[in-house]
Write an enzyme that holds these catalytic residues in place. Structure first.
Site, PDB file in Angstrom:
ATOM      1  N   SER B  23       0.834  -1.205   0.000  1.00  0.00           N
ATOM      2  CA  SER B  23       0.000   0.000   0.000  1.00  0.00           C
ATOM      3  C   SER B  23       0.866   1.251   0.000  1.00  0.00           C
ATOM      4  CB  SER B  23      -0.902   0.005   1.236  1.00  0.00           C
ATOM      5  OG  SER B  23      -0.128  -0.121   2.412  1.00  0.00           O
ATOM      6  N   ASP B  24       0.534   2.203  -0.866  1.00  0.00           N
ATOM      7  CA  ASP B  24       1.253   3.472  -0.896  1.00  0.00           C
ATOM      8  C   ASP B  24       0.272   4.582  -1.229  1.00  0.00           C
ATOM      9  OD1 ASP B  24       1.102   3.904  -3.780  1.00  0.00           O
ATOM     10  OD2 ASP B  24       2.588   2.308  -3.968  1.00  0.00           O
ATOM     11  N   TYR B  32      -1.528  -7.910  -5.926  1.00  0.00           N
ATOM     12  CA  TYR B  32      -0.373  -8.219  -6.774  1.00  0.00           C
ATOM     13  C   TYR B  32      -0.705  -9.373  -7.715  1.00  0.00           C
ATOM     14  CZ  TYR B  32       2.902  -5.147  -4.278  1.00  0.00           C
ATOM     15  OH  TYR B  32       3.579  -4.074  -3.770  1.00  0.00           O
ATOM     16  N   GLU B 301      10.430   2.905 -12.487  1.00  0.00           N
ATOM     17  CA  GLU B 301       9.615   1.693 -12.506  1.00  0.00           C
ATOM     18  C   GLU B 301       8.413   1.831 -13.431  1.00  0.00           C
ATOM     19  OE1 GLU B 301       8.381   2.165  -8.149  1.00  0.00           O
ATOM     20  OE2 GLU B 301       6.671   1.118  -8.999  1.00  0.00           O
ATOM     21  N   ASP B 324      13.085  -1.628 -14.286  1.00  0.00           N
ATOM     22  CA  ASP B 324      12.010  -2.556 -13.932  1.00  0.00           C
ATOM     23  C   ASP B 324      11.986  -3.699 -14.948  1.00  0.00           C
ATOM     24  OD1 ASP B 324       9.128  -2.572 -12.309  1.00  0.00           O
ATOM     25  OD2 ASP B 324       9.054  -3.532 -14.275  1.00  0.00           O
ATOM     26  N   ALA B 352      12.046  -3.460  -7.538  1.00  0.00           N
ATOM     27  CA  ALA B 352      11.624  -4.860  -7.435  1.00  0.00           C
ATOM     28  C   ALA B 352      10.491  -4.949  -6.426  1.00  0.00           C
ATOM     29  CB  ALA B 352      12.789  -5.760  -7.082  1.00  0.00           C
ATOM     30  N   GLY B 353      10.204  -6.151  -5.985  1.00  0.00           N
ATOM     31  CA  GLY B 353       9.010  -6.369  -5.177  1.00  0.00           C
ATOM     32  C   GLY B 353       7.946  -6.989  -6.073  1.00  0.00           C
TER      33      GLY B 353
END
Lengths: 425, 425
Positions: B23-24, B32, B301, B324, B352-353
């Site tokens: 969350s941002d 995801y 990204e 990315d 990443a993530g």
């Protein structure tokens, strides 16, 4: 209360590659297509909202899938509430964080949102019994800025600055509206210029363009320099010195190529060089513009969103802004772009042709003339004489001018028979 | 002769919004997801090529439809011929004029091409029995530049300049490869920083990050300035002065907002400000970079393609380039971007993530270290400890470092059981 009860989508493709209509240095064999959306309501009036994304063939099915992805936002919604707040609808769709990830604000998902927004405008204009350009031109400056998302724009254009622009144009609105209805809006034609046509066809179409009253034509260039020089010479001879000739490279060149190529084309009195390189290359367009001055640089039909146009204007990268009806997020984002152009004093000469782009974009240019820039000086809408017969309210272009549409709607509705006959797959 | 006999696609979604992982300020509730592609051949080895596009939920089906649109290009093709000319394959897919219209070179269609290209690299690496980073690092400078499309780049980077960069990095290749295998590559962690976490969880995760050996963490900011100051203070107290703290606004601000916000955050010794505004806003990032110096500006990204990165570098708009793995046109376009960064002397700290972005992008960073920039100084790969268990060759991150993968392939293969369990719809 009326609700949206269905989103019907259509994958419509015309086999234009058979005749090389639309052929250029980057697009040798387009099949002009539309990912088409019909918003159906349960209102007693039976009115529908129609919108589409213009594509050139393969992948039109993916664009249709993106239209379907908007069902969750639109199906079952209260029509009056939606149409009363089209600025809010735009924000809701564009800022859906999950859908936004797929761009953000660019490409297939963004164009799908644009088609949906335009379909809502089409429905609203039909309900109000007005052509879209007149509906938009009847809104107050405050109502117009409420349609615009100023996110990412405020370093170049604030809401207050936009209000000032719109208020300054209020006095002459009625006079300009009357003039549009009587005299129309200037057009130029690309019909002669496709790269796949032979010399005889080029010369014949140039002659016809001049006879039809067009003050500017456009030729496709960029595949072969000697060929371009030869074709430009033919066009200049047929048209004479008084008809303007623009050239269009359709993104074929790198920055250095564009500068070298233009040196050879310069003697033919070029009206503008269109899409010399990647539509994303703001700094590249700025470098080309500096090098080829005073030849104007034109671009915009592939400009992904208002942030791109903001920068093109900030960098003096274009002096002709080619608005496109279906590339960005629909009517609302195009209003933002028109306001940016007005702020920077840059002329807007919309891109058209394709499937229904003439029918759609004329409303935006006419709204700009009445209520935003307040001028049509040195401005014109592209005209290509293809596929108009498939639209319920085809453009009325004669004597080198677009005559203002009078039928209610956004101009985006195709005949049901065309949707059926050219249905793909 | 082996042929590609099937493109299998999967719409895979993980319900991450339930825990507010990820969350941002712009993405409050991501699920995801991956639009996933398996290339199946009729070769006796039974090897498949896997690639995917990371998305955050809604619209993943549209991204899958875009993968399917590539069938016409790939189905039935000779596998050896494809894998021997992956530069040619990239050009064929990206320059398909009809598909290109849907971007061009951006958004859903471009990301789909990226996934297909990466799936081909996965297949090639498995066939050669090497992890992708080692395969790429074993190519000659000439083979590497043949993978790159220099169209639109030559005003900033020519083929010859790229060759010079790669040749200059040849001498130390073996030593750097050995060092990667023994010592790994630096990582930083975003695990503590999601906006949806409460203070206790933030403090606990910061403590764990320091204990785990990470030299940098990252916090999400941008929703509320006072809250950001409070959370930064907690993080700085827990981490102490020697751990770097980057902040990430996820595109939340306009240019003026970013500059004002950073004035308040500056006292906390910010390692970089990430995505302060629209990822398309080259001139905006440049203005922010000038105003907030010496705080470095990081972005990438959501950078749509190499043309965007070229301009970001030309304009001094970023000093940390966040590569990315699935946003641009796959491995090949990321090599172009790595070469641009090397030309401009800008450090690359990959994003990443997400789903599998760590697994995929580590190969590119390690290739850059061995064969392009030749340095890992001040560079690190983002690490988020989510969803690795779904991958056949999950990352090996410990002591604050990515340890070099040894298994053949591009790291992009998910377990069949995960594809099945999290299949959407």
């Amino acid at each position: 209360m009326a609700r949206i009860v269905a989103l019907h989508t259509h994958d419509v493709r015309f086999p234009t590659s058979r005749t090389l209509d639309g052929s250029d240095a980057m697009n040798p064999d387009p099949d002009y297509s539309a990912a088409y959306l019909r918003l159906v309501t349960d209102a007693a009036d039976g009115l529908e909202g129609h919108g589409f994304v213009f594509t050139i063939g393969r992948g039109n099915d993916v664009q249709v899938a993106a239209l379907r992805a908007l069902e969750g936002h639109l199906l079952g919604r209260d029509v009056d509430a939606l149409l009363a707040d089209l600025g809010g609808v735009w924000r809701e769709l564009v800022h859906d964080s999950q859908l936004r990830w797929l761009g953000p604000e660019k490409g297939i998902m963004h164009m799908a949102i644009g088609a949906a927004v335009t379909a809502l405008w089409d429905l609203r204009a039909k309900r109000e019994g007005k052509p879209l350009w007149q509906l938009l031109s009847s809104l107050s400056p405050e109502e117009i800025v409420d349609l615009v998302d100023f996110r990412y724009l405020t370093d170049a254009l604030t809401r207050d600055e936009a209000l000032d622009i719109l208020r300054a144009a209020q006095p002459g609105r009625a006079e300009r509206e009357a003039r549009l209805l009587s005299e129309g809006y200037p057009a130029y034609t690309t019909t002669p210029g496709w790269l796949g046509y032979d010399d005889a066809k080029l010369a014949r179409l140039c002659r016809e363009a001049v006879a039809d009253g067009f003050g500017q034509i456009k030729l496709k260039v960029g595949a072969d320099l000697d060929e371009d020089v030869r074709r430009l010479r033919i066009a200049r001879e047929v048209c004479g010195p008084d008809v303007r000739i623009a050239v269009d490279a359709n993104q074929r060149w790198d920055v250095g190529d564009a500068i070298r190529w233009l040196e050879r084309l310069r003697p033919f009195d070029i009206a503008w060089i269109e899409e010399p390189t990647s539509p994303d290359d703001i700094l590249g367009h700025a470098a080309i513009a500096r090098a080829v001055a005073p030849i104007p640089v034109a671009t915009g039909e592939h400009g992904a969103n208002r942030v791109l146009f903001k920068q093109m204007l900030q960098a003096n990268a274009l002096s002709v802004l080619q608005l496109d009806a279906t590339r960005v997020g629909g009517v609302n984002e195009n209003i933002a772009i028109l306001l940016l152009a007005a702020k920077f004093g840059v002329r807007v000469c919309p891109h058209a042709g394709g499937v229904g782009l003439c029918e759609a974009v004329q409303h935006l240019a006419m709204f700009d003339y009445v209520a935003v820039s307040g001028t049509a000086e040195d401005r014109m809408i592209e005209f290509v004489d293809h596929l108009h017969e498939h639209f319920v309210t085809p453009v009325d272009v004669h004597d080198g001018r677009y005559f203002a549409p009078k039928a209610p709607g956004a101009g985006t509705e195709m005949h049901a028979s065309s949707l059926a006959e050219y249905a793909h797959g």
